[in-house]
Motif scaffolding. Structure first.
Motif, short mmCIF file in Angstrom:
data_model
loop_
_atom_site.label_atom_id
_atom_site.label_comp_id
_atom_site.label_asym_id
_atom_site.label_seq_id
_atom_site.Cartn_x
_atom_site.Cartn_y
_atom_site.Cartn_z
N THR A 110 0.83 -1.20 0.00
CA THR A 110 0.00 0.00 0.00
C THR A 110 0.87 1.26 0.00
OG1 THR A 110 -1.61 -1.22 1.32
CG2 THR A 110 -1.89 1.18 1.18
N PRO A 111 0.69 2.14 -0.97
CA PRO A 111 1.48 3.38 -0.99
C PRO A 111 1.20 4.23 0.25
CG PRO A 111 0.37 3.02 -3.10
CD PRO A 111 -0.19 2.02 -2.14
N VAL A 112 2.22 4.91 0.74
CA VAL A 112 2.08 5.74 1.94
C VAL A 112 0.98 6.78 1.74
CG1 VAL A 112 3.24 7.51 3.31
CG2 VAL A 112 4.42 5.37 2.76
N ASP A 113 0.93 7.40 0.57
CA ASP A 113 -0.09 8.43 0.34
C ASP A 113 -1.49 7.85 0.45
OD1 ASP A 113 1.85 10.35 -0.05
OD2 ASP A 113 1.81 10.20 -2.25
N ALA A 114 -1.71 6.66 -0.11
CA ALA A 114 -3.04 6.04 -0.05
C ALA A 114 -3.40 5.68 1.39
CB ALA A 114 -3.07 4.79 -0.93
N LEU A 115 -2.42 5.17 2.12
CA LEU A 115 -2.64 4.81 3.52
C LEU A 115 -3.02 6.04 4.34
CD1 LEU A 115 -2.40 2.86 5.97
CD2 LEU A 115 0.03 3.42 6.01
N MET A 116 -2.24 7.10 4.22
CA MET A 116 -2.49 8.29 5.01
C MET A 116 -3.77 8.99 4.58
SD MET A 116 -0.37 8.47 7.44
CE MET A 116 -0.82 10.12 8.01
N GLU A 117 -4.08 8.95 3.30
CA GLU A 117 -5.34 9.55 2.84
C GLU A 117 -6.53 8.88 3.51
OE1 GLU A 117 -7.86 9.46 -1.26
OE2 GLU A 117 -5.75 10.04 -1.45
N ALA A 118 -6.50 7.55 3.60
CA ALA A 118 -7.59 6.82 4.24
C ALA A 118 -7.67 7.14 5.73
CB ALA A 118 -7.41 5.32 4.03
N ALA A 120 9.61 7.84 4.67
CA ALA A 120 8.56 7.94 3.66
C ALA A 120 7.33 8.68 4.19
CB ALA A 120 8.16 6.54 3.18
N PHE A 121 7.20 8.76 5.52
CA PHE A 121 6.07 9.45 6.14
C PHE A 121 6.39 10.90 6.48
CE2 PHE A 121 4.82 5.09 6.64
CZ PHE A 121 3.44 5.10 6.58
N ALA A 122 7.57 11.37 6.11
CA ALA A 122 7.99 12.73 6.47
C ALA A 122 6.97 13.80 6.05
CB ALA A 122 9.37 13.03 5.89
N PRO A 123 6.35 13.69 4.86
CA PRO A 123 5.36 14.72 4.49
C PRO A 123 4.15 14.76 5.43
CG PRO A 123 6.05 13.46 2.56
CD PRO A 123 6.60 12.75 3.76
N TYR A 124 3.96 13.69 6.20
CA TYR A 124 2.79 13.61 7.09
C TYR A 124 3.18 13.72 8.56
CZ TYR A 124 0.66 11.83 2.83
OH TYR A 124 0.20 11.70 1.55
N ARG A 125 4.39 14.19 8.84
CA ARG A 125 4.87 14.18 10.23
C ARG A 125 3.97 14.97 11.16
NH1 ARG A 125 9.20 17.93 11.92
NH2 ARG A 125 10.30 16.11 12.70
N ASP A 126 3.28 16.01 10.65
CA ASP A 126 2.37 16.78 11.50
C ASP A 126 1.10 16.01 11.83
OD1 ASP A 126 4.16 18.87 11.50
OD2 ASP A 126 3.13 19.98 9.91
#
Length: 199
Positions: free
Chosen positions: A16-24, A49-55
């Motif tokens: 599962t791509p990180v973006d798809a996971l975090m979007e869900a 890979a999760f750096a863009p979502y660290r917040d």
């Protein structure tokens, strides 16, 4: 309740791509179904890979205790990369750090610790863990607390901004673990336990 306080992805599946996971996950967070997002059993490479979502990430859960310090450097790197709180599992070493087991420990077939994968109770690892427990006993006595509380307190004092996950089978065990919140270890006590667990 009508929500989950902390929803953790237990293992990344590598598919599962990180973006798809975090979007869900963020969709569920915005809807109020979850309050916070976390990861579990994550390496520094995965965390990057999760750096863009660290917040958006509140915590991550990894294996760590006086009996298992193998991934300590990685935990510190992940905490820095994600600016997230470490949660530790296996914090009492499957019970060996409670002080209630000796060199003749034996588990029945119905106890999962009878399997060799639970190496805290076998061979050289058992001997090392018993030495750690012996280093913990005088510290526990000096603070008037159970040995288990020293194991929990060491993590809290040694690993900044951490939270400790422990297992318990009885209310008394839960109370013994919670006593860790009533005291702090001195620099000398921390150094003594760190040395004993690094041997």
């Amino acid at each position: 309740t009508d929500h989950i306080d902390l929803y953790q992805v237990h293992y990344l599946d590598g598919i599962t791509p990180v973006d798809a996971l975090m979007e869900a996950l963020l969709r569920h967070k915005r809807a109020g179904r979850i309050r916070a997002i976390g990861l579990s059993n994550v390496t520094p490479a995965q965390a990057a890979a999760f750096a863009p979502y660290r917040d958006e990430l509140a915590a991550f859960q990894n294996h760590f205790s006086l009996a298992h310090r193998d991934g300590e450097a990685d935990i510190r790197k992940v905490a820095h990369l994600l600016d997230a709180a470490p949660l530790t599992w296996g914090s009492l070493g499957q019970g060996i750090l409670t002080g209630k087991y000796g060199p003749d420990v034996h588990f029945g077939q119905d106890d999962r610790r009878s399997r060799a994968v639970y190496d805290n109770f076998y061979g050289g690892k058992l001997q090392k863990n018993l030495r750690i427990v012996e280093a913990m006993r005088p510290i526990a006595r000096s603070h008037g607390v159970p040995v288990a509380a020293v194991a929990v307190r060491w993590i809290l004092d040694h690993l900044p901004h951490s939270a400790v996950l422990t297992g318990m089978k009885t209310p008394a065990q839960a109370q013994a673990n919670a006593v860790a919140l009533t005291f702090r270890l001195s620099d000398g006590e921390l150094a003594s336990l760190s040395a004993a667990s690094a041997m």
